[in-house]
Design a protein around this motif. Structure first.
Motif, short mmCIF file in Angstrom:
data_model
loop_
_atom_site.label_atom_id
_atom_site.label_comp_id
_atom_site.label_asym_id
_atom_site.label_seq_id
_atom_site.Cartn_x
_atom_site.Cartn_y
_atom_site.Cartn_z
N ILE A 1 0.81 -1.21 0.00
CA ILE A 1 0.00 0.00 0.00
C ILE A 1 0.84 1.26 0.00
N SER B 1 -4.99 12.79 -7.76
CA SER B 1 -5.43 12.53 -6.40
C SER B 1 -6.64 13.38 -6.04
N ASN C 1 -7.28 12.99 -2.55
CA ASN C 1 -7.01 12.89 -1.12
C ASN C 1 -5.53 13.11 -0.87
N LEU D 1 -3.44 10.53 1.23
CA LEU D 1 -3.02 9.28 0.59
C LEU D 1 -1.77 9.50 -0.25
N GLU E 1 -4.40 5.87 -5.18
CA GLU E 1 -5.86 5.92 -5.19
C GLU E 1 -6.40 5.12 -6.37
N LYS E 2 -7.69 4.86 -6.35
CA LYS E 2 -8.32 4.08 -7.41
C LYS E 2 -9.06 5.01 -8.37
N ASP F 1 -12.65 5.75 -7.44
CA ASP F 1 -12.86 6.77 -6.41
C ASP F 1 -12.68 8.17 -6.98
N LYS G 1 -10.47 13.51 5.23
CA LYS G 1 -9.57 12.74 4.37
C LYS G 1 -8.72 11.74 5.14
N SER G 2 -8.39 12.06 6.39
CA SER G 2 -7.63 11.14 7.24
C SER G 2 -7.58 11.70 8.65
N GLY H 1 -8.02 6.93 5.18
CA GLY H 1 -8.11 7.50 3.85
C GLY H 1 -8.84 6.61 2.87
N PHE H 2 -8.54 5.31 2.91
CA PHE H 2 -9.22 4.36 2.04
C PHE H 2 -10.12 3.42 2.84
#
Length: 773
Positions: free
Chosen positions: A12, A381, A383, A386, A393-394, A397, A652-653, A671-672
């Motif tokens: 990750i 991004s 976020n 992250l 990120e994906k 998302d 966001k976190s 975050g995720f």
């Protein structure tokens, strides 16, 4: 405690490698003529050329104001006057009535550039070898995150010459562990010569809800509809200047206006994003070519310039899926709108100066602190947390957030492909020693001192030269002592000689560069550069050689054809590095977020906080990353009481401990994913000892447990916690300011606790291993 740096190879944490600058403290001496820096005596002699532009009546020249305007992470090609399609009419007007420099260079990182700009000296020499977030301990005295007292800022020097001095926007020149309501303040703006400050002290800020500081104290976000930070700092700059010229009209001012723009998160009202509908539909390959041709048309690059090849990792636009294109287009529109909005704010300040009759006698220097960034990686991004923790990120998302890009929910960053466009015609980005990281625009506007309106200057100029030029133009001798401290000589070379003579030969002959082991050296039209491979011995790095006098964009590597010249350049880099305290080298960067030196304010094991304390920055909060710890909160509770006990972070976190519906809740937003522990039963009234414990079970993983009066009431397995930076928003006791960490109370404002909190106590264990790569 000096936490050892070690990298964990977890999947990750893969991401774009980011680089930084490293140094060791060294003395500074006057540079020889070969290095391109004049002694003070030589510099003073050049003042006559400037004074020729002053009135000949025998009266002293009129007062001269100074304004430095700095953008963050904006590339060489982003302004209209440097080839862009982005609307920047106010900066373009400055260029039309001033001078554009096409051979201007900075360090490839923000804090070092700002330190060099404000002191007139090389960044390693003054102690800012990296960003101010990182403290590498006393073993690296040039990486402690502050400017040494022997390098007085231009604000300190101008203050002694009768100037009022104002700083606005991003500071990022104090160790961020010192960003606390109680200081220490000596590295804050007022400790470095400024009379007033309004802005933020860390590396970046949310544009709608920033962590604001005024002078030496934190302040809340103004209670104003549609507040935006860029607008806020210009409102303040106008207020400061108005107060100055109204109540002390004969006193000149120095205005340092450092925008949070164009650093991510990119946030701007939607109307600015929408004005670029359709502009970027053809993609980054086409836009880059268009900018390149426009640059030639404008004459801002030589006609012989070649467009550098596509950077590694940047996919051809035509190969992208529709979803990728749709997201990336909106990200670029957001960035473009952000820049147009920033230009609009700069325009307000310039219009104010003109209306008050102060524009002609104000020297305005505009620049970007480094080239455009690639931290957005392949996908960009939505976020920031992250991206800074190496967590990709994906695309799913990102696509889900297209409609809210630029707003509070999704402050965006574009993918590296757009960063490459911003850096046209160069290769690579911020945090590299290639031109994409170091070669940025600079505009100088001074109607009383510059007569060649709209001229382009090709002389080699470094950011350390700006303040040297201001001293030269004003006829100011740099004091031998400031605040009782012996001062280092300037490294910068005045370029006032370029104001009247566009054809003059460059006086600056030599300039070194270094960031996280990446190195470069310029000398007399040649440039050698190497990109370090992280973890490899530095002696194995492969150097490239470019004759930039003829090869503006560093396309033709002459290392094999000119081995003798390359060796000469490498030897020169070594000499400059030794002279300026660059050695020893290190290739760490974001890993250092979690590094805590023994003498850091964060090195304690126990922290006690009380309700009513001011907001505390994340960088100064307890270092909980990858270790076991406890948070103990004695409270008085009655049925129905609710609210936040402690919160750090935002949507966001971050993490939060709160009571809602008579249940105790701990929530960690990675975050995720969100990890949540909830007490099994309702709380009972009375004196309660609330405790959260995190027991580390592996790298960046553990068990979170809730206790009430020593009885375990809830538990959550936390499979992944953030490795480097927990959040870009700080800590509050008894409430959750700015953005809420939990969606469970996001519609309840600060969600202040209605019971009574005695205190909040952190106890940290020793079982910490900080990531290293």
């Amino acid at each position: 405690m000096n936490q050892k740096l070690k990298w964990n190879d977890s999947k990750i944490f893969k991401g774009i490698t980011i680089c930084t600058i490293l140094t060791m403290l060294a003395g500074c001496s006057y540079r020889s003529e070969a290095s391109g820096t004049r002694t003070l005596e030589e510099s003073i002699k050049s003042k006559n050329s400037i004074r020729e532009n002053q009135p000949e009546s025998g009266e002293p020249p009129s007062k001269t104001n100074i304004a430095y305007i700095v953008l963050d992470d904006s590339g060489f090609a982003d302004l209209g006057s440097y080839g862009s399609e982005i609307k920047t009419p106010h900066l373009d007007k400055l260029a039309e009535n001033g001078l554009r420099y096409n051979n201007f260079h900075v360090t490839p990182l923000c804090s070092p550039t700002r330190a060099s700009l404000l002191t007139g000296r090389n960044h390693h020499t003054v102690g800012m070898g990296s960003v101010a977030n990182f403290d590498y301990g006393p073993e690296f005295p040039n990486k402690r995150g502050s400017i040494i007292p022997a390098a007085a800022t231009v604000a300190e020097v101008l203050s002694e010459s009768g100037y009022n001095t104002y700083a606005l926007g991003k500071w990022h020149l104090a160790p961020t562990s010192q960003v606390t309501p109680a200081g220490p303040y000596h590295n804050w703006p007022l400790g470095k010569g400024f009379n007033r400050f309004y802005g933020f002290l860390e590396d970046s800020a949310d544009q709608y809800r920033p962590e604001l500081t005024e002078d030496n104290h934190p302040i809340p976000v103004p209670d104003k509809d549609n507040y935006h930070f860029s607008e806020g700092i210009v409102d303040k700059s106008i207020q400061y200047a108005l107060d100055n010229i109204t109540t002390s009209p004969d006193t000149p001012f120095f205005m340092y206006m450092a925008f949070g723009a164009q650093h991510q998160p990119h946030q701007v009202p939607e109307k600015y994003i929408d004005m670029y509908d359709g502009v970027y539909d053809e993609g980054w390959d086409v836009i880059r070519e268009q900018r390149f041709e426009k640059q030639k048309e404008l004459g801002i690059i030589p006609e012989s310039t070649e467009l550098a090849p596509t950077n590694p990792g940047v996919e051809k636009w035509d190969n992208l899926s529709d979803d990728h294109k749709k997201a990336f287009i909106r990200m670029k529109q957001t960035y473009a709108g952000f820049l147009t909005h920033t230009d609009e704010q700069i325009g307000r300040f310039i219009d104010f100066l003109e209306e008050k009759g102060e524009l002609d006698n104000t020297i305005i220097v505009f620049l970007s602190d480094n080239g455009a960034s690639a931290i957005g990686g392949e996908l960009g991004s939505v976020n920031q947390a992250l991206a800074y923790n190496f967590i990709p990120e994906k695309i799913e998302d990102i696509v889900e957030n297209i409609e809210v890009m630029g707003g509070e929910r999704a402050g965006t960053d574009y993918p590296a492909g757009w960063g490459q466009v911003s850096n046209t015609p160069f290769k690579f980005y911020k945090n590299s020693t290639y031109a994409g990281g170091t070669h940025t625009p600079m505009i100088v506007h001074w109607p009383e001192g510059i007569k060649d309106k709209g001229g382009i200057r090709t002389q080699y100029v470094n950011v350390s030269d700006v303040t040297a030029t201001i001293y030269d133009a004003l006829g100011i001798d740099v004091p031998k002592k400031v605040k009782g401290i012996e001062q280092l000589p300037l490294d910068g070379t005045s370029f006032t000689y370029t104001f009247d003579d566009g054809g003059a030969k460059s006086v600056k002959k030599t300039q070194y560069f270094e960031v996280s082991g990446h190195r470069a050296i310029y000398h007399d039209g040649w440039r050698a550069v190497t990109m370090h491979k992280k973890g490899e011995p530095f002696e194995k790095d492969v150097w490239e050689l470019y004759h930039v006098e003829k090869d503006f964009s560093e396309v033709h590597d002459l290392a094999k054809k000119e081995p003798k010249k390359l060796l000469e350049m490498k030897d020169l880099w070594q000499k400059e590095a030794e002279k300026n305290g660059v050695l020893p080298l290190s290739d760490l960067f974001l890993e250092a977020f979690a590094n805590v030196a023994d003498d850091s304010p964060r090195a304690r094991r126990t922290f006690t906080y009380y309700p009513g304390m001011s907001h505390l920055s994340e960088s100064a909060s307890p270092a909980i990353i990858n270790r076991s710890y406890k948070i103990d909160v004695p409270i008085t509770y009655k049925n129905g009481d609710e609210g936040v006990l402690i919160a750090l972070g935002n949507h966001k976190s971050g993490y939060t401990l709160y009571i809602k519906d008579n249940r105790l809740v701990y929530e960690y937003n990675v975050g995720f994913a969100r990890y949540k522990a909830i007490s099994e039963k309702d709380l009972t009234e009375g004196e309660l000892d609330i405790r959260f414990e995190f027991d580390k079970t592996g790298d960046y993983a553990g068990i979170g447990s809730l206790f009430v009066n020593d009885k375990k009431v809830g538990e959550v397995e936390m499979e992944a916690t953030l490795p480097y930076k927990t959040s870009f928003e700080g800590m509050d006791i008894g409430k959750d300011l700015l953005y809420p960490v939990s969606t469970d109370y996001e519609d309840q404002g600060e969600f202040a606790f209605t019971g009574t909190i005695e205190k909040v106590v952190f106890e940290l264990e020793d079982n910490v291993e900080v990531a290293e790569k």
